[in-house]
Design a protein around this motif. Structure first.
Motif, PDB file in Angstrom:
ATOM      1  N   LEU A 424       4.883  14.376 -24.214  1.00  0.00           N
ATOM      2  CA  LEU A 424       3.528  13.294 -24.424  1.00  0.00           C
ATOM      3  C   LEU A 424       2.623  12.704 -24.288  1.00  0.00           C
ATOM      4  N   GLY A 425       2.865  12.581 -22.229  1.00  0.00           N
ATOM      5  CA  GLY A 425       2.424  11.355 -21.337  1.00  0.00           C
ATOM      6  C   GLY A 425       2.916  10.255 -20.670  1.00  0.00           C
ATOM      7  N   ASN A 426       4.111   9.654 -21.978  1.00  0.00           N
ATOM      8  CA  ASN A 426       4.320   8.425 -21.969  1.00  0.00           C
ATOM      9  C   ASN A 426       5.748   8.885 -20.273  1.00  0.00           C
ATOM     10  N   LEU A 427       4.959   9.111 -19.542  1.00  0.00           N
ATOM     11  CA  LEU A 427       5.515   9.205 -18.800  1.00  0.00           C
ATOM     12  C   LEU A 427       6.455   7.959 -18.185  1.00  0.00           C
ATOM     13  N   GLU A 428       6.625   6.402 -18.040  1.00  0.00           N
ATOM     14  CA  GLU A 428       7.316   5.413 -18.222  1.00  0.00           C
ATOM     15  C   GLU A 428       8.537   5.110 -18.898  1.00  0.00           C
ATOM     16  N   ASN A 429       8.032   5.968 -19.883  1.00  0.00           N
ATOM     17  CA  ASN A 429       9.087   5.715 -20.942  1.00  0.00           C
ATOM     18  C   ASN A 429      10.256   6.684 -20.708  1.00  0.00           C
ATOM     19  N   ALA A 430      10.173   8.055 -20.012  1.00  0.00           N
ATOM     20  CA  ALA A 430      10.635   9.158 -19.365  1.00  0.00           C
ATOM     21  C   ALA A 430      11.691   9.206 -18.349  1.00  0.00           C
ATOM     22  N   ARG A 431      10.670   7.588 -17.773  1.00  0.00           N
ATOM     23  CA  ARG A 431      11.408   6.985 -16.655  1.00  0.00           C
ATOM     24  C   ARG A 431      12.284   6.710 -16.578  1.00  0.00           C
ATOM     25  N   ALA A 432      11.949   5.343 -17.558  1.00  0.00           N
ATOM     26  CA  ALA A 432      13.667   4.512 -18.559  1.00  0.00           C
ATOM     27  C   ALA A 432      14.603   4.991 -18.726  1.00  0.00           C
ATOM     28  N   LEU A 433      14.109   5.769 -19.400  1.00  0.00           N
ATOM     29  CA  LEU A 433      15.518   6.870 -20.229  1.00  0.00           C
ATOM     30  C   LEU A 433      16.135   7.755 -19.183  1.00  0.00           C
ATOM     31  N   VAL A 434      15.646   8.680 -18.337  1.00  0.00           N
ATOM     32  CA  VAL A 434      16.516   8.958 -16.751  1.00  0.00           C
ATOM     33  C   VAL A 434      17.025   7.829 -16.341  1.00  0.00           C
ATOM     34  N   ASN A 435      16.958   7.208 -15.956  1.00  0.00           N
ATOM     35  CA  ASN A 435      16.909   6.244 -15.030  1.00  0.00           C
ATOM     36  C   ASN A 435      18.602   5.794 -15.791  1.00  0.00           C
ATOM     37  N   ALA A 456      35.727   9.683  -1.104  1.00  0.00           N
ATOM     38  CA  ALA A 456      35.850  11.163  -0.375  1.00  0.00           C
ATOM     39  C   ALA A 456      34.653  12.547   0.139  1.00  0.00           C
ATOM     40  N   ALA A 457      33.871  11.583   0.040  1.00  0.00           N
ATOM     41  CA  ALA A 457      32.142  11.699   0.008  1.00  0.00           C
ATOM     42  C   ALA A 457      30.935  11.550   0.389  1.00  0.00           C
ATOM     43  N   ASN A 458      30.230  11.671   0.645  1.00  0.00           N
ATOM     44  CA  ASN A 458      28.773  10.647   1.474  1.00  0.00           C
ATOM     45  C   ASN A 458      27.782   9.974  -0.204  1.00  0.00           C
ATOM     46  N   TYR A 459      28.803   9.617  -1.015  1.00  0.00           N
ATOM     47  CA  TYR A 459      28.459   9.427  -2.644  1.00  0.00           C
ATOM     48  C   TYR A 459      26.772   8.491  -2.101  1.00  0.00           C
ATOM     49  N   ASN A 460      26.001   8.839  -2.714  1.00  0.00           N
ATOM     50  CA  ASN A 460      24.535   8.147  -2.958  1.00  0.00           C
ATOM     51  C   ASN A 460      23.218   8.632  -3.944  1.00  0.00           C
ATOM     52  N   ILE A 461      24.026   7.986  -4.643  1.00  0.00           N
ATOM     53  CA  ILE A 461      22.612   7.959  -5.984  1.00  0.00           C
ATOM     54  C   ILE A 461      21.756   6.434  -6.205  1.00  0.00           C
ATOM     55  N   ALA A 462      20.766   6.743  -6.634  1.00  0.00           N
ATOM     56  CA  ALA A 462      20.140   5.147  -7.079  1.00  0.00           C
ATOM     57  C   ALA A 462      19.255   6.208  -7.972  1.00  0.00           C
ATOM     58  N   THR A 463      18.403   4.818  -8.841  1.00  0.00           N
ATOM     59  CA  THR A 463      17.487   5.153 -10.424  1.00  0.00           C
ATOM     60  C   THR A 463      16.360   5.734  -9.363  1.00  0.00           C
ATOM     61  N   TYR A 464      14.943   6.239 -10.353  1.00  0.00           N
ATOM     62  CA  TYR A 464      13.719   6.313  -9.829  1.00  0.00           C
ATOM     63  C   TYR A 464      13.292   4.953  -9.852  1.00  0.00           C
ATOM     64  N   ASN A 465      12.801   4.381  -8.749  1.00  0.00           N
ATOM     65  CA  ASN A 465      11.981   3.143  -9.146  1.00  0.00           C
ATOM     66  C   ASN A 465      10.921   2.736  -8.613  1.00  0.00           C
ATOM     67  N   GLU A 466       9.878   4.063  -8.271  1.00  0.00           N
ATOM     68  CA  GLU A 466       8.572   4.139  -8.048  1.00  0.00           C
ATOM     69  C   GLU A 466       8.145   4.852  -9.940  1.00  0.00           C
ATOM     70  N   THR A 467       7.071   3.824  -9.972  1.00  0.00           N
ATOM     71  CA  THR A 467       5.848   4.181 -11.477  1.00  0.00           C
ATOM     72  C   THR A 467       6.227   6.512 -11.127  1.00  0.00           C
ATOM     73  N   TRP A 468       6.172   6.853 -12.050  1.00  0.00           N
ATOM     74  CA  TRP A 468       5.511   8.256 -12.582  1.00  0.00           C
ATOM     75  C   TRP A 468       4.444   8.382 -13.033  1.00  0.00           C
ATOM     76  N   THR A 469       3.460   8.983 -12.225  1.00  0.00           N
ATOM     77  CA  THR A 469       2.549   9.010 -12.715  1.00  0.00           C
ATOM     78  C   THR A 469       1.831  10.266 -12.453  1.00  0.00           C
ATOM     79  N   ASP A 470       2.612  11.506 -12.019  1.00  0.00           N
ATOM     80  CA  ASP A 470       1.830  12.642 -11.654  1.00  0.00           C
ATOM     81  C   ASP A 470       3.168  13.294 -13.281  1.00  0.00           C
ATOM     82  N   PRO A 471       2.004  14.207 -13.983  1.00  0.00           N
ATOM     83  CA  PRO A 471       3.332  14.803 -14.976  1.00  0.00           C
ATOM     84  C   PRO A 471       4.054  16.081 -14.759  1.00  0.00           C
ATOM     85  N   GLU A 472       3.415  17.110 -13.596  1.00  0.00           N
ATOM     86  CA  GLU A 472       4.441  17.541 -13.190  1.00  0.00           C
ATOM     87  C   GLU A 472       5.708  17.217 -12.187  1.00  0.00           C
ATOM     88  N   ALA A 473       5.711  16.162 -11.696  1.00  0.00           N
ATOM     89  CA  ALA A 473       7.187  15.875 -10.999  1.00  0.00           C
ATOM     90  C   ALA A 473       8.052  14.812 -12.423  1.00  0.00           C
TER      91      ALA A 473
END
Length: 555
Positions: A424-435, A456-473
């Motif tokens: 629906l184009g609410n990309l920032e709402n989507a980012r917050a939910l994925v985070n 046991a391995a090189n674990y590295n995970i972070a949230t998406y901290n930059e604004t989502w502006t590209d619908p395909e991305a």
């Protein structure tokens, strides 16, 4: 306590339970016992009939032990035919029927096609007959009757949802069916939209009649019905409806469990994240432990603690999907992971990798555990495998466990809403939910080395901290997060189909995997055919000629 499945078959003489299956005897009556007609509508016997409708949820519906051809987890229907998994086992000839599915050479006579249809329509039939019994009873408590009818509508909705997503064009039969002939229905009588409306109707009826909580774990609640409605809307791309329904679910008492790995321990079954699950149990008096994870019994990974059936093997493509950048975000480049690469910590909770500790067994997973290593590679399932140290695991045949299968968990609801917001184009709402999903992975305990002194391995995970502006991305990020979170849980292929990208994704997958896995040499995904399974030939042969239309390109 759990709602344990105690009853496998009940004959209801007064209204003629018919054996509804995909085999040649689809319309033949099978007698399992006799109950006097005056006894049928007694409340205690109706309750037994209702339990019988629940009992098919795990895919086991007869005295055979091959529910692995109709698994509740859909490991073969949802994972093996996707880019997430290989069939595994002892080469392509071992369960060759599933191999044919894996290379998209499925035909209407394959046993899995038949048994899955059988199990689901057995569930429909038992639900229908229990509804008929309830409606005919004069002695059943009125308040409880409303709740039980709602439960049965929920169960019937589930069975039909599974049928719709697997076979697409299906016969719809409700409780008005009384005779054998009533079950011989066309699979094109209703359009796709009409079938979805009927499935939604089951869950709406369930929602209207179910309580907020249930004393017996395993029975659906009002919120479970709303969540399933959200899933129906999702498959139809009714995005605002998805948001409205998921909002209600997310305003309830359900929520994410704190630790990702702990979520998949049987002692934590029915925790706050689990909205509806198939209740598995072992050592409960049921012959052959058929109440356990009987559909997954071939997925035992081998090694010193488990039988080496060796099915449901993670693909190299799936392993690579967990690779992350130095910033902790997915790379999504399908390059093979090296020992010093950064990875999402969910990887080593989801799959068994060489030189990584396996469960709490005090041992490293080794590639030698993998049956037919040359064909299917070194990786094994892990997320839904129960520790051999656990009392919830049966160390003798049929090697099943009591870990429930989660039909809907709260993390999925978050991802459904993220997808709807994105569409629906609410990309920032989507980012917050994925985070929210990624933050749980960040906060979860990481897999440690054997002495527990380091990761046991090189674990590295972070949230998406930059604004989502590209619908395909944004779309790619939501799709990938859905894959990572739900890997090895039987959902991947159905998501690819409903996203409309199955052909592109599988073609890209096969292009690379064929250079690594010779068993995929002849695999070809045909668009307009392989998105759905064929209608079983034995069902077609068992009804009047012309009743059933085979799915596209299977004739």
């Amino acid at each position: 306590m759990k709602l344990i499945y105690k009853i496998k078959y009940i004959l209801l003489i007064g209204i003629a339970i018919q054996c509804v299956s995909c085999s040649k005897d689809f319309l033949e009556e099978t007698t399992y016992g006799e109950v006097d007609p005056s006894e049928i509508v007694k409340p205690e016997n109706i309750e037994r009939a209702i339990i019988s409708a629940y009992s098919v949820l795990n895919g086991q519906f007869d005295s055979a032990s091959n529910a692995y051809n109709s698994p509740d987890s859909n490991w073969s229907f949802g994972d093996v035919v996707s880019d997430d998994c290989y069939k595994g086992g002892g080469g392509t000839g071992d369960q060759n029927n599933i191999h044919q599915m894996e290379i998209y050479a499925t035909n209407p006579t394959i046993i899995d096609v038949e048994r899955k249809w059988s199990a689901l329509y057995e569930g429909v039939k038992r639900s229908n007959e229990a509804i008929r019994l309830l409606n005919a009873s004069k002695d059943f408590d009125a308040t409880l009757k409303t709740k039980r009818l709602a439960e049965l509508s929920f169960l019937r909705g589930h069975y039909y949802f599974e049928l719709k997503k697997i076979y697409n064009r299906i016969p719809y039969i409700d409780e008005t069916a009384e005779t054998v002939a009533d079950y011989a229905r066309s699979n094109t009588e209703f359009t796709s939209d009409e079938l979805w409306a009927k499935i939604e109707g089951n869950f709406q009826t369930a929602y209207d009649g179910l309580p907020d909580t249930q004393e017996e774990l395993g029975r659906p609640t009002k919120i479970a019905a709303k969540a399933y409605l959200a899933k129906c809307y999702l498959f139809q791309k009714k995005w605002q409806n998805v948001i409205d329904a998921t909002n209600e679910v997310m305003s309830s008492n359900y929520g994410l469990m704190g630790d990702f790995e702990q979520l998949f321990l049987p002692e934590n079954d029915n925790n706050k994240e689990i909205i509806f699950a198939v209740q598995h149990s072992v050592d409960d008096g049921q012959p052959n432990n058929y109440n356990g994870s009987i559909g997954d019994r071939l997925t035992a990974p081998g090694g010193p603690f488990y039988s080496q059936y060796g099915f449901h093997r993670p693909s190299q493509n799936l392993i690579n999907a967990f690779k992350t950048s130095s910033a902790g975000l997915p790379l999504n480049e399908n390059t093979d992971i090296l020992s010093n690469d950064f990875v999402d910590p969910r990887l080593d909770i989801t799959v068994g990798r060489p030189n990584i500790p396996y469960k709490d067994l005090g041992i490293l997973y080794e590639e030698s555990w993998a049956r037919d290593l040359a064909t299917y590679g070194p990786y094994g399932p892990k997320k839904r495998i129960v520790s051999a140290n656990s009392s919830y695991f049966v160390t003798t045949w049929p090697y099943v466990n009591a870990l429930n299968y989660y039909i809907i968990r709260y993390a999925e609801v978050i991802l459904w809403k993220a997808e709807a917001e994105m569409e629906l184009g609410n990309l920032e709402n989507a980012r917050a939910l994925v985070n929210q999903i990624r933050q749980r992975a960040i906060d979860s305990e990481k897999t440690k080395n054997l002495d527990g002194t380091a990761d046991a391995a090189n674990y590295n995970i972070a949230t998406y901290n930059e604004t989502w502006t590209d619908p395909e991305a944004a779309r790619a990020a939501v799709y990938l997060e859905t894959r990572l979170e739900l890997a090895m849980e039987g959902h991947r292929f159905f998501n690819l189909v409903r996203w409309g990208i199955a052909k592109d994704v599988i073609d890209d997958y096969l292009l690379v995997e064929k250079t690594k896995r010779s068993h995929l040499t002849n695999a070809v995904f045909t668009e307009g055919k392989n998105e759905y399974w064929p209608i079983p030939q034995r069902y077609i042969d068992g009804v009047p000629e012309g009743t059933v239309t085979q799915n596209n390109n299977y004739n």
